[in-house]
Write an enzyme that holds these catalytic residues in place. Structure first.
Site, PDB file in Angstrom:
ATOM      1  N   SER A  23       0.848  -1.204   0.000  1.00  0.00           N
ATOM      2  CA  SER A  23       0.000   0.000   0.000  1.00  0.00           C
ATOM      3  C   SER A  23       0.877   1.245   0.000  1.00  0.00           C
ATOM      4  CB  SER A  23      -0.871   0.014   1.264  1.00  0.00           C
ATOM      5  OG  SER A  23      -1.539   1.248   1.406  1.00  0.00           O
TER       6      SER A  23
ATOM      7  N   TYR B 283      -1.689   0.018  10.836  1.00  0.00           N
ATOM      8  CA  TYR B 283      -1.913  -0.452   9.453  1.00  0.00           C
ATOM      9  C   TYR B 283      -0.706  -0.082   8.583  1.00  0.00           C
ATOM     10  CZ  TYR B 283      -3.747  -0.993   4.740  1.00  0.00           C
ATOM     11  OH  TYR B 283      -3.900  -1.374   3.422  1.00  0.00           O
TER      12      TYR B 283
ATOM     13  N   PRO C  17      -1.082   0.253  -3.882  1.00  0.00           N
ATOM     14  CA  PRO C  17      -2.153   1.159  -4.305  1.00  0.00           C
ATOM     15  C   PRO C  17      -2.425   2.255  -3.276  1.00  0.00           C
ATOM     16  CG  PRO C  17      -2.877  -1.165  -4.248  1.00  0.00           C
ATOM     17  CD  PRO C  17      -1.594  -1.063  -3.480  1.00  0.00           C
TER      18      PRO C  17
ATOM     19  N   LEU D  41      -5.905   5.003  -2.716  1.00  0.00           N
ATOM     20  CA  LEU D  41      -7.314   4.738  -2.371  1.00  0.00           C
ATOM     21  C   LEU D  41      -8.025   3.902  -3.442  1.00  0.00           C
ATOM     22  CD1 LEU D  41      -8.162   8.349  -1.175  1.00  0.00           C
ATOM     23  CD2 LEU D  41      -8.155   6.314   0.277  1.00  0.00           C
TER      24      LEU D  41
HETATM   25  P1  NDP Z   1     -11.577  -6.052   0.715  1.00  0.00           P
HETATM   26  O1  NDP Z   1     -12.007  -5.873   2.122  1.00  0.00           O
HETATM   27  O2  NDP Z   1     -12.561  -5.842  -0.359  1.00  0.00           O
HETATM   28  O3  NDP Z   1     -10.898  -7.491   0.529  1.00  0.00           O
HETATM   29  C1  NDP Z   1     -10.046  -8.027   1.491  1.00  0.00           C
HETATM   30  C2  NDP Z   1      -9.891  -9.508   1.245  1.00  0.00           C
HETATM   31  O4  NDP Z   1      -8.982 -10.051   2.215  1.00  0.00           O
HETATM   32  C3  NDP Z   1     -11.208 -10.253   1.383  1.00  0.00           C
HETATM   33  O5  NDP Z   1     -11.330 -11.162   0.324  1.00  0.00           O
HETATM   34  C4  NDP Z   1     -11.054 -10.990   2.706  1.00  0.00           C
HETATM   35  O6  NDP Z   1     -11.718 -12.254   2.627  1.00  0.00           O
HETATM   36  C5  NDP Z   1      -9.549 -11.212   2.755  1.00  0.00           C
HETATM   37  N1  NDP Z   1      -9.075 -11.471   4.100  1.00  0.00           N
HETATM   38  C6  NDP Z   1      -9.079 -10.624   5.164  1.00  0.00           C
HETATM   39  N2  NDP Z   1      -8.622 -11.253   6.247  1.00  0.00           N
HETATM   40  C7  NDP Z   1      -8.313 -12.520   5.868  1.00  0.00           C
HETATM   41  C8  NDP Z   1      -7.812 -13.661   6.530  1.00  0.00           C
HETATM   42  N3  NDP Z   1      -7.515 -13.635   7.851  1.00  0.00           N
HETATM   43  N4  NDP Z   1      -7.607 -14.806   5.839  1.00  0.00           N
HETATM   44  C9  NDP Z   1      -7.909 -14.837   4.521  1.00  0.00           C
HETATM   45  N5  NDP Z   1      -8.399 -13.807   3.827  1.00  0.00           N
HETATM   46  C10 NDP Z   1      -8.603 -12.666   4.503  1.00  0.00           C
HETATM   47  O7  NDP Z   1     -10.350  -5.040   0.538  1.00  0.00           O
HETATM   48  P2  NDP Z   1      -9.325  -4.796  -0.670  1.00  0.00           P
HETATM   49  O8  NDP Z   1      -9.640  -5.618  -1.844  1.00  0.00           O
HETATM   50  O9  NDP Z   1      -9.237  -3.341  -0.843  1.00  0.00           O
HETATM   51  O10 NDP Z   1      -7.985  -5.295   0.028  1.00  0.00           O
HETATM   52  C11 NDP Z   1      -7.096  -6.225  -0.579  1.00  0.00           C
HETATM   53  C12 NDP Z   1      -5.678  -5.855  -0.217  1.00  0.00           C
HETATM   54  O11 NDP Z   1      -5.386  -4.588  -0.766  1.00  0.00           O
HETATM   55  C13 NDP Z   1      -5.407  -5.740   1.285  1.00  0.00           C
HETATM   56  O12 NDP Z   1      -4.148  -6.301   1.566  1.00  0.00           O
HETATM   57  C14 NDP Z   1      -5.379  -4.231   1.516  1.00  0.00           C
HETATM   58  O13 NDP Z   1      -4.598  -3.895   2.625  1.00  0.00           O
HETATM   59  C15 NDP Z   1      -4.759  -3.777   0.220  1.00  0.00           C
HETATM   60  N6  NDP Z   1      -4.956  -2.376  -0.135  1.00  0.00           N
HETATM   61  C16 NDP Z   1      -6.221  -1.856  -0.226  1.00  0.00           C
HETATM   62  C17 NDP Z   1      -6.377  -0.518  -0.570  1.00  0.00           C
HETATM   63  C18 NDP Z   1      -7.716   0.137  -0.607  1.00  0.00           C
HETATM   64  O14 NDP Z   1      -7.783   1.381  -0.567  1.00  0.00           O
HETATM   65  N7  NDP Z   1      -8.828  -0.608  -0.710  1.00  0.00           N
HETATM   66  C19 NDP Z   1      -5.221   0.311  -0.903  1.00  0.00           C
HETATM   67  C20 NDP Z   1      -3.958  -0.335  -0.763  1.00  0.00           C
HETATM   68  C21 NDP Z   1      -3.839  -1.644  -0.419  1.00  0.00           C
HETATM   69  P3  NDP Z   1     -12.561 -12.944   3.781  1.00  0.00           P
HETATM   70  O15 NDP Z   1     -13.115 -11.862   4.657  1.00  0.00           O
HETATM   71  O16 NDP Z   1     -13.608 -13.716   3.033  1.00  0.00           O
HETATM   72  O17 NDP Z   1     -11.583 -13.837   4.461  1.00  0.00           O
HETATM   73  C1  8X3 Z   2      -5.163   1.409   1.818  1.00  0.00           C
HETATM   74  C2  8X3 Z   2      -4.928   2.818   1.411  1.00  0.00           C
HETATM   75  O1  8X3 Z   2      -4.593   5.136   2.343  1.00  0.00           O
HETATM   76  O2  8X3 Z   2      -6.563   3.913   3.062  1.00  0.00           O
HETATM   77  O3  8X3 Z   2      -3.957   0.745   1.984  1.00  0.00           O
HETATM   78  O4  8X3 Z   2      -4.394   3.334   3.885  1.00  0.00           O
HETATM   79  S1  8X3 Z   2      -5.127   3.830   2.751  1.00  0.00           S
END
Ligand code: NDP
Ligand code: 8X3
Length: 262
Positions: A148, A161, A191, A193
């Protein structure tokens, strides 16, 4: 560009957001998918959607794994217990992750901290440790870690985080060094947001707070991120894209965003 056809791609956190978008784009490229998450009903739905939209021939062409990446024995047995035809994983997308809470460090919630560190850092390590040895011995593989912008720049109330994502950056960097001399590639995607379930999870289901994160700006979509993952995975084998920072045009840093106020 290399073909993804018949490559085995394991995506953690495939039940939502970026993970589900990766599943779609790799299915379109002809990959064989192993999709892992805790909410297996959502994985089922995704597999059926991929079959209905003809991105895969049938839902049974996808291997679904109910997995909590925080559970080390479960991670190990999920990988060792894969059916023989699914064992040779070519691409690992370490995407499972979450934020919990937005609190000053000195007022933070221990359970939120444990959940973020156990998932984003330890879970990613467990999955990597379980899969990479076979990549090294087979002389082929690619690890894509979803970090991130928060791993580069801390922001107020986000330090735990941000620390977990700084760890993903360090792990990706160190893994690349450890794998030097093998053909196994390592990429970290960072990424800004992205509108997914992420903020809903962060605010424990408070939809209004979650929507406010993206108020007045055009965030990235999960598909935007999946596109970049796919690009990195399809470069020639001698090309390792080590790090990609992608942000919405409306975002300059972790905290500096442009919002159109109405
Ligand atoms: P979502 O909440 O839409 O997806 C998160 C996914 O992670 C879900 O499929 C969830 O599945 C899974 N997950 C969470 N905890 C566990 C666990 N203990 N075991 C297995 N699977 C798990 O969020 P995003 O798609 O946005 O997030 C995906 C990644 O991208 C993350 O690592 C996040 O930190 C990162 N990210 C997101 C950003 C954003 O702004 N959205 C920006 C930068 C990075 P389930 O609950 O079914 O287990
Ligand atoms: C997710 C992006 O800026 O919300 O990693 O932390 S931010």
């Amino acid at each position: 560009m290399i073909s993804i056809e018949n490559q085995i791609v394991l995506v953690t956190g495939a039940s939502s957001g970026i993970g589900a978008a990766c599943a779609k784009i790799f299915a379109k490229g002809g990959a064989k998918l192993i999709l892992a998450a805790r909410r297996v009903s959502k994985l089922d739905r995704l597999a059926n959607e991929l079959a209905d939209t003809k991105l895969i021939a049938s839902a049974s062409d996808i291997h679904l794994v109910e997995l909590d990446v925080r559970d080390r024995p479960a991670v190990e047995s999920a990988i060792t217990g894969l059916p023989e035809t699914w064992q040779n994983i070519d691409i690992l997308i370490n995407n499972a992750g979450l934020s919990r809470g937005l609190d000053k460090l000195h007022e933070g919630n221990f359970q939120d901290w444990e959940e973020m560190i156990d998932t984003n850092v330890k879970g990613l390590l467990y999955v990597t440790r379980a899969i990479v040895p076979a990549m090294v011995s087979r002389g082929r593989g690619h690890v894509v870690n979803i970090g991130s912008i928060a791993g580069r720049q801390a922001y107020p109330k986000g330090s735990v985080y941000c620390a977990s994502k700084a760890a993903v950056r360090a792990i990706s960097d160190g893994l690349k060094q450890d794998l030097l001399g093998t053909p196994v590639r390592v990429t970290e995607i960072e990424p800004g947001l992205v509108e997914t379930e992420f903020s809903n999870v962060r605010f424990h289901g408070d939809a209004e707070k979650a929507q406010n994160v993206y108020r007045g700006l055009t965030p990235l979509t999960a598909d935007d991120v999946a596109d970049v993952v796919y690009f990195c995975a399809t470069r020639s084998p001698h090309v390792n894209i080590s790090e990609v920072l992608l942000v919405p045009t409306d975002q300059a840093t972790a905290t500096l965003v442009h919002r159109n106020e109405f």
